[in-house]
Design an enzyme around this catalytic site. Sequence first.
Site, mmCIF file in Angstrom:
data_model
loop_
_atom_site.group_PDB
_atom_site.id
_atom_site.type_symbol
_atom_site.label_atom_id
_atom_site.label_comp_id
_atom_site.label_asym_id
_atom_site.label_seq_id
_atom_site.Cartn_x
_atom_site.Cartn_y
_atom_site.Cartn_z
ATOM 1 N N GLY A 1 0.825 -1.211 0.000
ATOM 2 C CA GLY A 1 0.000 0.000 0.000
ATOM 3 C C GLY A 1 0.860 1.262 0.000
ATOM 4 O O GLY A 1 2.097 1.195 -0.025
ATOM 5 N N TYR B 1 -16.046 3.156 8.024
ATOM 6 C CA TYR B 1 -14.577 3.168 8.006
ATOM 7 C C TYR B 1 -14.041 3.818 9.288
ATOM 8 O O TYR B 1 -13.159 3.269 9.951
ATOM 9 C CB TYR B 1 -14.083 3.923 6.765
ATOM 10 C CG TYR B 1 -12.603 4.208 6.743
ATOM 11 C CD1 TYR B 1 -11.680 3.190 6.512
ATOM 12 C CD2 TYR B 1 -12.108 5.497 6.952
ATOM 13 C CE1 TYR B 1 -10.306 3.457 6.489
ATOM 14 C CE2 TYR B 1 -10.749 5.770 6.927
ATOM 15 C CZ TYR B 1 -9.855 4.746 6.693
ATOM 16 O OH TYR B 1 -8.501 5.015 6.680
ATOM 17 N N ALA C 1 -4.678 -2.046 5.763
ATOM 18 C CA ALA C 1 -5.992 -1.511 6.158
ATOM 19 C C ALA C 1 -6.978 -1.683 5.019
ATOM 20 O O ALA C 1 -6.584 -1.825 3.866
ATOM 21 C CB ALA C 1 -5.873 -0.023 6.508
HETATM 22 N N1 LIG Z 1 -5.270 6.799 2.372
HETATM 23 C C1 LIG Z 1 -5.663 7.795 3.165
HETATM 24 O O1 LIG Z 1 -6.099 8.860 2.702
HETATM 25 C C2 LIG Z 1 -5.548 7.666 4.650
HETATM 26 C C3 LIG Z 1 -5.975 8.735 5.473
HETATM 27 C C4 LIG Z 1 -5.877 8.608 6.851
HETATM 28 C C5 LIG Z 1 -5.368 7.458 7.399
HETATM 29 N N2 LIG Z 1 -4.970 6.441 6.584
HETATM 30 C C6 LIG Z 1 -4.459 5.232 7.208
HETATM 31 O O2 LIG Z 1 -3.088 5.104 6.847
HETATM 32 C C7 LIG Z 1 -2.743 3.733 6.731
HETATM 33 C C8 LIG Z 1 -2.108 3.459 5.402
HETATM 34 O O3 LIG Z 1 -3.033 3.770 4.373
HETATM 35 P P1 LIG Z 1 -2.648 3.658 2.832
HETATM 36 O O4 LIG Z 1 -3.105 4.907 2.192
HETATM 37 O O5 LIG Z 1 -1.236 3.211 2.699
HETATM 38 O O6 LIG Z 1 -3.641 2.483 2.396
HETATM 39 P P2 LIG Z 1 -3.604 1.584 1.093
HETATM 40 O O7 LIG Z 1 -2.764 2.222 0.045
HETATM 41 O O8 LIG Z 1 -5.018 1.226 0.796
HETATM 42 O O9 LIG Z 1 -2.829 0.287 1.591
HETATM 43 C C9 LIG Z 1 -3.388 -0.653 2.448
HETATM 44 C C10 LIG Z 1 -2.774 -1.990 2.113
HETATM 45 O O10 LIG Z 1 -3.299 -2.964 3.020
HETATM 46 C C11 LIG Z 1 -3.562 -4.125 2.261
HETATM 47 N N3 LIG Z 1 -4.510 -5.000 2.939
HETATM 48 C C12 LIG Z 1 -5.863 -4.958 2.938
HETATM 49 N N4 LIG Z 1 -6.360 -5.974 3.673
HETATM 50 C C13 LIG Z 1 -5.306 -6.668 4.149
HETATM 51 C C14 LIG Z 1 -5.163 -7.813 4.950
HETATM 52 N N5 LIG Z 1 -6.223 -8.482 5.412
HETATM 53 N N6 LIG Z 1 -3.922 -8.258 5.258
HETATM 54 C C15 LIG Z 1 -2.840 -7.607 4.774
HETATM 55 N N7 LIG Z 1 -2.898 -6.531 3.987
HETATM 56 C C16 LIG Z 1 -4.127 -6.050 3.683
HETATM 57 C C17 LIG Z 1 -4.089 -3.606 0.940
HETATM 58 O O11 LIG Z 1 -4.050 -4.594 -0.048
HETATM 59 P P3 LIG Z 1 -5.141 -4.547 -1.241
HETATM 60 O O12 LIG Z 1 -4.863 -3.326 -2.015
HETATM 61 O O13 LIG Z 1 -4.870 -5.832 -1.959
HETATM 62 O O14 LIG Z 1 -6.501 -4.528 -0.578
HETATM 63 C C18 LIG Z 1 -3.105 -2.467 0.690
HETATM 64 O O15 LIG Z 1 -1.926 -2.924 0.055
HETATM 65 C C19 LIG Z 1 -4.054 2.961 6.984
HETATM 66 O O16 LIG Z 1 -4.082 2.576 8.329
HETATM 67 C C20 LIG Z 1 -5.133 3.978 6.712
HETATM 68 O O17 LIG Z 1 -6.307 3.673 7.430
HETATM 69 C C21 LIG Z 1 -5.028 6.525 5.229
#
Ligand SMILES: NC(=O)c1ccc[n+]([C@@H]2O[C@H](COP(=O)([O-])OP(=O)(O)OC[C@H]3O[C@@H](n4cnc5c(N)ncnc54)[C@H](OP(=O)(O)O)[C@@H]3O)[C@@H](O)[C@H]2O)c1
Length: 292
Positions: free
Chosen positions: A14, A125, A60
């Site tokens: 991710g 979420y 996530a």
């Molecule tokens: N993105 C935002 O705007 C945002 C804002 C605030 C906070 N956050 C938090 O920041 C953190 C990182 O977010 P990010 O933007 O890097 O998210 P992301 O790009 O969606 O990456 C999340 C990764 O987790 C993987 N995943 C999903 N289910 C899983 C499982 N059961 N076991 C192992 N891996 C799994 C996903 O794989 P798949 O793609 O195959 O599903 C994806 O590679 C998260 O905790 C998120 O809640 C994000």
Amino acid sequence: MGFDKALLVTGAGGQLGLAFADLVPDAILLDRDALDITSRDAVMDAVRTHRPDVIVNSAAFTKVDQAEAERDKAMLVNAEAVRHLAGGADEVGAILVQPSTDYVFDGDKETPYSEDDPTGPGSVYGVSKLAGERHAANAKRHLIVRTSWVFGEGRNFIRTILKAADDLDELSVVDDQKGLPTYAVDLATGIIGLLDVGADGLFHLAGGEEPATWADLAEHAISVSGKASKVKRVTTEEFLSTRASPVAPRPKNSVLDCSKARALGVSLPDWREAVSRYLTEARLTQTSSPDE
Ligand SMILES: NC(=O)c1ccc[n+]([C@@H]2O[C@H](COP(=O)([O-])OP(=O)(O)OC[C@H]3O[C@@H](n4cnc5c(N)ncnc54)[C@H](OP(=O)(O)O)[C@@H]3O)[C@@H](O)[C@H]2O)c1
């Protein structure tokens, strides 16, 4: 970057996971195929095999709208799985780093949200991430980092906007929600900074101090990328009236007060500069990027 502790990263495919992969070349990087965090056995196996000093849970379920219809899945990944990771961290004496989100707040406050403000998520979420925070807080050593509006290598608002800008002369973008856009690389750097100073507990960490609306962010990204589309600023209500599929409620005010981290010497660069750096580093200034 010099980080001398054994760091295990879940969800390494991710946006945040890939940022850690670049920053800490020696990190143990487990993407979803290598470790499904919803399996307690798999989590315990991984932790016992690698015996990390730090576990960064970058995994996530981040599809905010989809989570409304897939509550069980969101709760499983964002909450229940964090319980497994907290148990694994305790077993090997590691600190658990759990990223969380501005979406744990209702967004009705006028000023930036501090760590002490009451939570009140309006989306599934947000509810699932808040439950994840509570499981993470049960780990003996934990660092919960709430961030907002993340962009990096992967699916994100800026990519969506730039892709749409290739086809449309005018894009309608919400102008009554505000937050601090955060570059995943800066967030990973900030988390390392917090770990380096021995921080634990709950922190807010997001890009700079000057808030943006989604329309501000879109306009800046389009301008830096040299595309010609114009941004039409619309209200959330106007935007929702054009959408066929369900959209989860989002906070009007997503601005995080990051002064607690700043007092420890950790702050992230302003979002405008970060967007410019991101677009250069990700080569998104080209008309079409290789993965689109
Ligand atoms: N993105 C935002 O705007 C945002 C804002 C605030 C906070 N956050 C938090 O920041 C953190 C990182 O977010 P990010 O933007 O890097 O998210 P992301 O790009 O969606 O990456 C999340 C990764 O987790 C993987 N995943 C999903 N289910 C899983 C499982 N059961 N076991 C192992 N891996 C799994 C996903 O794989 P798949 O793609 O195959 O599903 C994806 O590679 C998260 O905790 C998120 O809640 C994000």
